[in-house]
Structure formats: C-alpha cells, structure tokens
Write a protein that holds these residues in place. Structure first.
Motif, PDB file in Angstrom:
ATOM      1  N   VAL A 217      -6.105   0.658   9.165  1.00 45.10           N
ATOM      2  CA  VAL A 217      -5.581   2.022   9.122  1.00 45.10           C
ATOM      3  C   VAL A 217      -5.240   2.497  10.532  1.00 45.10           C
ATOM      4  N   TYR A 218      -6.125   2.229  11.495  1.00 47.16           N
ATOM      5  CA  TYR A 218      -5.853   2.606  12.881  1.00 47.16           C
ATOM      6  C   TYR A 218      -4.593   1.918  13.392  1.00 47.16           C
ATOM      7  N   ASP A 219      -4.432   0.635  13.090  1.00 50.43           N
ATOM      8  CA  ASP A 219      -3.248  -0.114  13.531  1.00 50.43           C
ATOM      9  C   ASP A 219      -1.972   0.460  12.923  1.00 50.43           C
ATOM     10  N   LEU A 220      -2.012   0.770  11.621  1.00 52.34           N
ATOM     11  CA  LEU A 220      -0.842   1.359  10.967  1.00 52.34           C
ATOM     12  C   LEU A 220      -0.457   2.688  11.609  1.00 52.34           C
ATOM     13  N   CYS A 221      -1.437   3.529  11.861  1.00 49.73           N
ATOM     14  CA  CYS A 221      -1.159   4.830  12.470  1.00 49.73           C
ATOM     15  C   CYS A 221      -0.592   4.669  13.870  1.00 49.73           C
ATOM     16  N   GLU A 222      -1.225   3.853  14.677  1.00 48.52           N
ATOM     17  CA  GLU A 222      -0.771   3.684  16.051  1.00 48.52           C
ATOM     18  C   GLU A 222       0.616   3.070  16.129  1.00 48.52           C
ATOM     19  N   SER A 223       0.975   2.227  15.174  1.00 43.24           N
ATOM     20  CA  SER A 223       2.309   1.623  15.182  1.00 43.24           C
ATOM     21  C   SER A 223       3.397   2.662  14.911  1.00 43.24           C
TER      22      SER A 223
ATOM     23  N   GLY B 244       0.810  -1.183   0.000  1.00 37.08           N
ATOM     24  CA  GLY B 244       0.000   0.000   0.000  1.00 37.08           C
ATOM     25  C   GLY B 244       0.859   1.253   0.000  1.00 37.08           C
ATOM     26  N   LYS B 245       0.211   2.372  -0.208  1.00 34.73           N
ATOM     27  CA  LYS B 245       0.901   3.654  -0.242  1.00 34.73           C
ATOM     28  C   LYS B 245       0.241   4.611   0.743  1.00 34.73           C
ATOM     29  N   VAL B 246       1.057   5.502   1.293  1.00 40.85           N
ATOM     30  CA  VAL B 246       0.564   6.555   2.170  1.00 40.85           C
ATOM     31  C   VAL B 246       1.150   7.870   1.684  1.00 40.85           C
ATOM     32  N   SER B 247       0.310   8.894   1.567  1.00 37.23           N
ATOM     33  CA  SER B 247       0.794  10.209   1.183  1.00 37.23           C
ATOM     34  C   SER B 247       0.080  11.262   2.019  1.00 37.23           C
ATOM     35  N   MET B 248       0.699  12.428   2.139  1.00 34.76           N
ATOM     36  CA  MET B 248       0.098  13.524   2.875  1.00 34.76           C
ATOM     37  C   MET B 248      -0.752  14.323   1.901  1.00 34.76           C
ATOM     38  N   SER B 249      -2.036  14.494   2.220  1.00 30.84           N
ATOM     39  CA  SER B 249      -2.907  15.220   1.310  1.00 30.84           C
ATOM     40  C   SER B 249      -3.133  16.662   1.741  1.00 30.84           C
ATOM     41  N   ALA B 250      -2.979  16.964   3.027  1.00 32.56           N
ATOM     42  CA  ALA B 250      -3.146  18.343   3.498  1.00 32.56           C
ATOM     43  C   ALA B 250      -2.516  18.495   4.869  1.00 32.56           C
ATOM     44  N   ARG B 251      -2.061  19.701   5.148  1.00 39.28           N
ATOM     45  CA  ARG B 251      -1.514  20.010   6.466  1.00 39.28           C
ATOM     46  C   ARG B 251      -2.069  21.370   6.865  1.00 39.28           C
ATOM     47  N   GLY B 252      -2.609  21.448   8.077  1.00 34.13           N
ATOM     48  CA  GLY B 252      -3.194  22.706   8.532  1.00 34.13           C
ATOM     49  C   GLY B 252      -3.133  22.819  10.036  1.00 34.13           C
ATOM     50  N   GLU B 253      -3.824  23.826  10.543  1.00 32.48           N
ATOM     51  CA  GLU B 253      -3.789  24.088  11.982  1.00 32.48           C
ATOM     52  C   GLU B 253      -4.480  22.999  12.786  1.00 32.48           C
ATOM     53  N   HIS B 254      -5.370  22.237  12.163  1.00 32.30           N
ATOM     54  CA  HIS B 254      -6.087  21.167  12.866  1.00 32.30           C
ATOM     55  C   HIS B 254      -5.408  19.814  12.732  1.00 32.30           C
ATOM     56  N   GLY B 255      -4.313  19.744  12.028  1.00 33.78           N
ATOM     57  CA  GLY B 255      -3.589  18.491  11.886  1.00 33.78           C
ATOM     58  C   GLY B 255      -3.215  18.214  10.445  1.00 33.78           C
ATOM     59  N   THR B 256      -2.777  17.003  10.207  1.00 34.63           N
ATOM     60  CA  THR B 256      -2.332  16.584   8.889  1.00 34.63           C
ATOM     61  C   THR B 256      -3.257  15.495   8.373  1.00 34.63           C
ATOM     62  N   ARG B 257      -3.644  15.574   7.118  1.00 35.65           N
ATOM     63  CA  ARG B 257      -4.471  14.539   6.502  1.00 35.65           C
ATOM     64  C   ARG B 257      -3.583  13.605   5.702  1.00 35.65           C
ATOM     65  N   LEU B 258      -3.767  12.330   5.959  1.00 36.00           N
ATOM     66  CA  LEU B 258      -3.021  11.311   5.228  1.00 36.00           C
ATOM     67  C   LEU B 258      -3.969  10.573   4.303  1.00 36.00           C
ATOM     68  N   ARG B 259      -3.455  10.155   3.157  1.00 38.64           N
ATOM     69  CA  ARG B 259      -4.229   9.367   2.198  1.00 38.64           C
ATOM     70  C   ARG B 259      -3.591   7.994   2.114  1.00 38.64           C
TER      71      ARG B 259
END
Length: 68
Positions: A27-33, A1-16
């Motif tokens: 997705v939750y497991d990948l992030c928490e790891s 799979g692939k992960v990319s950053m789609s947006a970054r702002g004052e409320h956080g960063t969005r990942l795709r």
C-alpha cells in the motif's frame, strides 16, 4: 485490486484499498508511486472476516458461521 475514496476532510483524504495477497508495504509503495504520502495504514478485513475490535497482534477463533 481496487482503490476508492472513502472520506475527504480537513485532515486529508481516506482511501480504501481492496487488494489480494498484499501487505502494508504494498500500500505504501502504491501511494508513493502516485505522489501520495500515507499517514496511517489499517487492515479492516482478511478475506470475509472483519477485524473490528481486535487489538494489533491479537487473534480470535472463527465463529460457527464464518468461513475464511
């Protein structure tokens, strides 16, 4: 799979995430790891089919030109 950053702002960063055969728990497991805490997970596509405009739990027939 692939992960990319789609947006970054004052409320956080969005990942795709572009994953095959996954669910929200994956997705939750990948992030928490990696020490990240997801605030929300939203599926935007299934295969080639976009899910924009569908409410959670809703479904629709495929259009004449759509393939899964």
């Amino acid at each position: 799979g692939k992960v990319s950053m789609s947006a970054r702002g004052e409320h956080g960063t969005r990942l795709r995430f572009a994953l095959k055969g996954s669910d929200a728990a994956c997705v939750y497991d990948l992030c928490e790891s990696h020490g990240l805490k997801p605030q929300a997970v939203r599926r935007t596509r299934m295969g080639r089919i976009g899910l924009a405009g569908l409410e959670p739990g809703a479904w629709r027939f495929l259009g004449a030109m759509e393939r899964f």
